[in-house]
Design an enzyme around this catalytic site. Structure first.
Site, PDB file in Angstrom:
ATOM      1  N   GLY A  89       7.264  11.735  -9.975  1.00 28.81           N
ATOM      2  CA  GLY A  89       8.378  11.108 -10.694  1.00 28.81           C
ATOM      3  C   GLY A  89       8.211  11.083 -12.199  1.00 28.81           C
TER       4      GLY A  89
ATOM      5  N   CYS B  82      -2.596  12.079 -12.716  1.00 25.60           N
ATOM      6  CA  CYS B  82      -2.483  11.674 -11.296  1.00 25.60           C
ATOM      7  C   CYS B  82      -1.003  11.731 -10.942  1.00 25.60           C
ATOM      8  CB  CYS B  82      -3.019  10.268 -11.083  1.00 25.60           C
ATOM      9  SG  CYS B  82      -4.659   9.968 -11.785  1.00 25.60           S
TER      10      CYS B  82
ATOM     11  N   CYS C 233       0.607   0.090 -10.736  1.00 24.30           N
ATOM     12  CA  CYS C 233       1.604  -0.687  -9.989  1.00 24.30           C
ATOM     13  C   CYS C 233       0.922  -1.918  -9.385  1.00 24.30           C
ATOM     14  CB  CYS C 233       2.301   0.151  -8.935  1.00 24.30           C
ATOM     15  SG  CYS C 233       1.189   0.955  -7.762  1.00 24.30           S
TER      16      CYS C 233
ATOM     17  N   ASP D  49      -1.302   7.455 -14.869  1.00 22.67           N
ATOM     18  CA  ASP D  49      -0.845   6.506 -13.837  1.00 22.67           C
ATOM     19  C   ASP D  49      -1.938   6.440 -12.771  1.00 22.67           C
ATOM     20  OD1 ASP D  49       1.246   4.801 -12.694  1.00 22.67           O
ATOM     21  OD2 ASP D  49       1.362   6.317 -11.130  1.00 22.67           O
TER      22      ASP D  49
ATOM     23  N   PRO E 277       3.713  11.402  -6.448  1.00 24.49           N
ATOM     24  CA  PRO E 277       4.653  12.433  -5.989  1.00 24.49           C
ATOM     25  C   PRO E 277       5.480  13.081  -7.090  1.00 24.49           C
ATOM     26  CG  PRO E 277       5.555  10.264  -5.561  1.00 24.49           C
ATOM     27  CD  PRO E 277       4.196  10.034  -6.164  1.00 24.49           C
TER      28      PRO E 277
END
Length: 444
Positions: A265, A260, A382, A329, A263
């Site tokens: 990082g 996943c 997160c 993630d 964006p």
């Protein structure tokens, strides 16, 4: 104060609440149309209203016969901004706030509505002390919910998780401003060199406590317009997200699958750590987000990432038993990044938890099948909910006896009690970082 910035704030708030857009994206887009001298008050006002929405609406509803749910949108957002300024801005002049708000409604709605706005705001100013007193009389959970603008279900859940004596620390920390951090691109520059470059430009910087490649910038202004950014010396990334990459710690010439990725990082961090050697397959279900990775690849000089649109919940049989590492993630409730996207507080429901856990488990299971014997995966979210974090890992391990958790003390600078067990829980009120969960698993 300038009415032009007031109009911009109101329009931005409509996009965030009415159109369900992310506040960080709205602010970055709309701030371009504002005179630079009003940038600070614009940003502070938009975020201030979003962070304190429930308190602001509670104050309005105490003093208005027409409740916020029944108000016309222009009137409602004008009142919300005015109440935020009356209560939270140190140098706010009450009469100026009221007069500008009334004039705005007179121009954009009608005279009758402007008289209503004037009456509500004057009423609030006259009764400020009584309003605070009434708030203090609320039950404990209602009081915390109103004062810090969190839905009651979340306050109750966090009291259960962090304890009654810690709950206000948790709520305050999640309403505070997140530090601005960047990741050094070690393909092009060392952390020490980049710090010297930034300091020569007048920036106040310090090394991130837990990271080899992280820098905190105290006074970031138009960072993305700097030549050093454009030429790929660094990327903007949160400390917690960088730490997930540090825990992965991929070796050169490996095959890494980022399920996943957008964006991007974590994929880009892995590419830098691998010195462009080996291969990283970066996938995401959203095609429009994939282009962000392609742009950053060129900017950073990364050559070993291959970007694909793919749904991580669908098993790709071609990749079974092939990967040395997987980055997992997963989509989550996002309750660890409220400081960056405060509207998350209002957009999530307790009922969202169950459906998102099923998606997380499916993605984790697929990733585990892609690993070779001895391969490792990093699972991260997160959020701070145990169901999406340690409970998810424990459930996975129960049904996958060929996996163990790996000691990550070294990668986390021996700074977390649980790192020997293979995972870390990061909380804004304890670590000054985004709320995050990171676990490392190995296939036997």
């Amino acid at each position: 104060m300038d009415n032009n910035y007031r109009v911009a704030v109101i329009e931005s708030l409509k996009k965030i609440f009415r159109d369900k857009s992310y506040s960080n994206l709205v602010i970055n887009n709309d701030i371009k149309n504002i005179d630079v001298k009003y940038n600070s008050i614009y940003r502070k006002s938009v975020l201030g209203v979003v962070e304190n929405l429930m308190l602001i609406d509670w104050v309005i509803n105490q003093m208005s016969k027409t409740k916020t749910k029944k108000m016309e949108s222009e009137v409602l957002f004008t009142l919300r901004l005015a109440v935020y300024q009356l209560y939270f801005l140190d140098n706010s002049f009450e009469n100026i706030v009221v007069n500008e708000s009334v004039e705005h409604i007179k121009r954009n709605v009608n005279v009758r509505a402007s008289k209503f706005v004037n009456a509500v705001l004057r009423n609030i100013i006259r009764n400020k002390d009584n309003i605070i007193r009434d708030m203090n009389k609320l039950s404990h959970i209602d009081f915390l919910s109103v004062k810090y603008s969190y839905p009651k279900w979340l306050v109750s859940r966090w009291i259960g998780e962090f304890g009654k004596d810690k709950i206000e620390d948790v709520l305050v920390a999640n309403n505070s401003q997140a530090p601005f951090t960047i990741r050094v691109n070690t393909l092009k520059v060392s952390r020490g060199e980049l710090i010297r470059i930034l300091e020569r430009k007048g920036m106040i910087v310090e090394e991130c406590k837990y990271l080899d490649k992280g820098i905190i910038i105290e006074n970031p202004v138009e960072i993305d317009k700097m030549n050093e950014y454009k030429s790929g010396l660094f990327s903007i990334q949160s400390e917690s997200s960088m730490l997930a990459g540090q825990v992965l710690n991929p070796k050169e010439n490996s095959l890494v699958i980022d399920l996943c990725a957008a964006p991007g990082g974590k994929s880009l961090n892995a590419a830098e750590m691998m010195k462009n050697k080996g291969k990283i397959i970066s996938r995401d279900v959203y095609e429009n987000k994939i282009s962000l990775i392609e742009y950053d690849k060129k900017r950073l000089g990364v050559e070993n990432i291959f970007v694909e649109t793919y749904d991580a919940t669908v098993l790709d049989r071609k990749l079974i038993n092939r990967a040395d590492y997987c980055i997992v993630d997963v989509p989550c409730t996002g309750l660890g990044i409220i400081r960056r996207k405060p509207e998350i507080k209002y957009n999530k429901l307790e009922s969202d938890l169950e459906s998102i856990q099923k998606i997380q488990f499916k993605i984790l299971e697929n990733a585990s099948k892609y690993l070779k014997l001895g391969g490792e995966l990093v699972y991260s979210t997160c959020t701070v909910n145990k169901e999406e974090n340690i409970n998810m890992i424990n459930n996975f391990l129960k049904s996958n006896s060929n996996f163990i958790m790996v000691d990550i003390s070294e990668q986390t600078k021996n700074s977390f009690e649980t790192s020997q067990k293979g995972y870390v829980e990061i909380f804004p009120h304890l670590h000054r970082m985004d709320g995050f969960f990171i676990a490392k698993l190995k296939r036997l």
